[in-house]
Structures are given as structure tokens and as C-alpha cells.
Design a protein around this motif. Sequence first.
Motif, mmCIF file in Angstrom:
data_model
loop_
_atom_site.group_PDB
_atom_site.id
_atom_site.type_symbol
_atom_site.label_atom_id
_atom_site.label_comp_id
_atom_site.label_asym_id
_atom_site.label_seq_id
_atom_site.Cartn_x
_atom_site.Cartn_y
_atom_site.Cartn_z
ATOM 1 N N ILE A 49 76.488 43.196 36.286
ATOM 2 C CA ILE A 49 77.206 44.032 37.262
ATOM 3 C C ILE A 49 77.446 43.216 38.532
ATOM 4 O O ILE A 49 76.534 42.566 39.050
ATOM 5 C CB ILE A 49 76.412 45.311 37.599
ATOM 6 N N ASN A 51 78.495 43.519 42.456
ATOM 7 C CA ASN A 51 78.678 44.389 43.627
ATOM 8 C C ASN A 51 79.584 43.650 44.598
ATOM 9 O O ASN A 51 79.194 42.624 45.155
ATOM 10 C CB ASN A 51 77.330 44.672 44.291
ATOM 11 N N GLU A 65 72.273 48.107 44.165
ATOM 12 C CA GLU A 65 71.552 46.920 43.669
ATOM 13 C C GLU A 65 70.202 47.328 43.086
ATOM 14 O O GLU A 65 69.811 46.860 42.010
ATOM 15 C CB GLU A 65 71.385 45.899 44.807
ATOM 16 N N GLU A 68 70.708 49.093 39.747
ATOM 17 C CA GLU A 68 71.039 48.125 38.682
ATOM 18 C C GLU A 68 69.775 47.386 38.230
ATOM 19 O O GLU A 68 69.553 47.203 37.024
ATOM 20 C CB GLU A 68 72.077 47.129 39.228
ATOM 21 N N LYS A 69 68.942 47.006 39.187
ATOM 22 C CA LYS A 69 67.718 46.264 38.845
ATOM 23 C C LYS A 69 66.720 47.164 38.114
ATOM 24 O O LYS A 69 66.038 46.730 37.199
ATOM 25 C CB LYS A 69 67.107 45.641 40.094
ATOM 26 N N ALA A 73 69.719 45.474 34.566
ATOM 27 C CA ALA A 73 71.003 44.753 34.507
ATOM 28 C C ALA A 73 70.866 43.421 35.240
ATOM 29 O O ALA A 73 69.997 43.247 36.091
ATOM 30 C CB ALA A 73 72.095 45.589 35.165
ATOM 31 N N VAL A 75 72.514 41.131 38.027
ATOM 32 C CA VAL A 75 73.267 41.567 39.209
ATOM 33 C C VAL A 75 73.763 40.359 40.007
ATOM 34 O O VAL A 75 73.000 39.420 40.252
ATOM 35 C CB VAL A 75 72.356 42.424 40.124
ATOM 36 N N LEU A 300 75.872 54.444 36.437
ATOM 37 C CA LEU A 300 76.019 53.135 35.771
ATOM 38 C C LEU A 300 75.636 53.237 34.308
ATOM 39 O O LEU A 300 76.332 52.693 33.428
ATOM 40 C CB LEU A 300 75.133 52.100 36.486
#
Length: 307
Positions: A49, A51, A65, A68-69, A73, A75, A300
Motif C-alpha cells: 500500500i 500512502n 499507516e 496497514e501495519k 501490509a 507500506v 482496506l
Amino acid sequence: MSQLSTRHLLGIKDISTEDIQLIFETADNFKEVLNRPIKKVPSLRDITIANIFFENSTRTRLSFELAEKRLSADVINFSSSNSSVKKGETLIDTVNNILSMKVDMVVMRHSSVGAPHFLSKHIKANIVNAGDGTHEHPTQALLDAFSIREKLGDVAGKKVAIIGDILHSRVALSNIFCLQKLGAEVMVCGPITLLPKHIGSLGVKIEHDVEKALQWCDVANVLRIQLERQQIKYFPSLREYSLYFGINRKMLDRLDKEIVVMHPGPINRGVELNSDVADSEHSIILQQVENGVAIRMAVLYLLAGAK
Ligand code: CP
């Protein structure tokens, strides 16, 4: 239904009430995960992903962020202020260069209305709008409605007053769409110069007296004066704005009921909201921030499944 009806989240206007409910139910599960000692799940392992932020942000960028973490994922973060955009690179060139590094999803904030919509027509990756100019900020509206649901049990039937600079606010528009889809009544309140001319066509009540708005509502969502978007003077001074539209503790104490106070941040303390309200038991401002991570995890995760 366990899939969203869309492969991008560009705005609340474009998604269904069923999509919103699915995001909330998924966020409920992720909120439970976030309260465990081990807060990470492998759901987006092997997903990359990017950003991509062309405008300043604290909450939204960090919240995406972290989401996602927490989903495992990979990043990457891009900020236009220290990038080759400064050397004249176009949006499409910037994004295509990032995508050629095999990126699956793009989270984008941009000062131009429609920038993520434009991008969605040119690239294959899923796109999440993290705020486009004065247009929409869909994940903010989702986390706001989710926080009302958490605090009051439901959004349907609740009266929500959005108070402040409605004219320049993407949060206001996304909130109006989201709250109405979920069955809430919405009022906008502010000086006449900071309400868009045709706002009534969205089916919202209009009020210019902040004390009457507070008396009417169950929830007051207070917005920041967006001085960075104001090229002309919309009111004489911040002192005068605060005098007529700022919310303080005495105003809440005069009400014959308890109301919930929200703010998407960043707060201009002493302008639209006094500290004696922002830090009071009425405020759910930090719960909004906490819920933002679970909501963004849900968005997400569901978009990745919609590939
Ligand atoms: N609420 C919000 O969008 O905050 P940031 O601008 O800090 O991301």
C-alpha cells in the motif's frame, strides 16, 4: 453480503448503506483485535500500500499507516513536500512511478477536488480517498458515524449538528451523506458566509444560532475554521467568530440535556471549541481517533477482497 459494492473508496456519496454497515461490522472485529495484547493480523500479507499525501495530515496519515501495519501490509509513504513534484512532475507520472514498484492499493490526499476520482480512471490499483480538497473525506465520516453508534447505540434517529466552516469542509459533506444514509437528521450551523448557497438541497436543516443548534442536537460535530482555504475574509476576526460560534462549557451547562461533542481535528482551541469542552466528559474526540484505525483497517481489508 461480505464484499463491498465498489473497488475504490472515493466518497460516501458513491457507496451504499449496506457497504457502510459491512464496514462497521468489520471494524467491530478489528477493534476487538486492537484491544488484544498482540494487535497484528496477517490479513493483508503480500499486499503493498502506498500512502500518497499531497497535503498536510497528522491523524489520517498516521491512522492509515498504523491500520496497514496492523494488517501486515507492506507500506510506503510519499509526501509531496519533499518529492519530485517540486521539480514539476505530474500527478499521473508520480503515481505511475510508484505503481511500477508493484503497489496494490493507493491511499491519497490531494488539495484538488476529484483527484482520486481522476486517478481511479487511469490506474489498476484500489484507491482510497484520504481527503480531496473541499469535497469528501470518506473515512473521517465513517469513523465519525461509527463513534456515534458506539456512544449512543445507533445512528438512526439521532440529531447531529455540524457546526462551523461548512463551506470549506470535506468532513461536512461526507458526514452529511453518511449520517443521512444511516437514518440520522442533520443540521448545519455557522455564519451565513461559511454555509454553501445550495446546502439546503441536501436535505439538511440550517441554523445560524449556535445555542439553538446545541439545544436541538444529540451530537455536535464541531469543525475547524479552514483559514488555509480562505482567500477572502468570511468573518471580521477569529475573536468575533469565537464570540458568536465558539462552543464553551457554559453553553453546555445551560442545556437541559447531555450532548456528545465531536471534532475531526486539528482543533483550533479557543476559536471553534474551548478546552473546557474539548477535554470534558462530553467530548469523544480521542475515541474518534482510536476508532479511525479500526475503520481504516476494515476499509482496506474489504477493498483488498474486492479485487
Ligand atoms: N481529521 C483529519 O483529516 O486530520 P488530519 O488533517 O490531521 O489528517
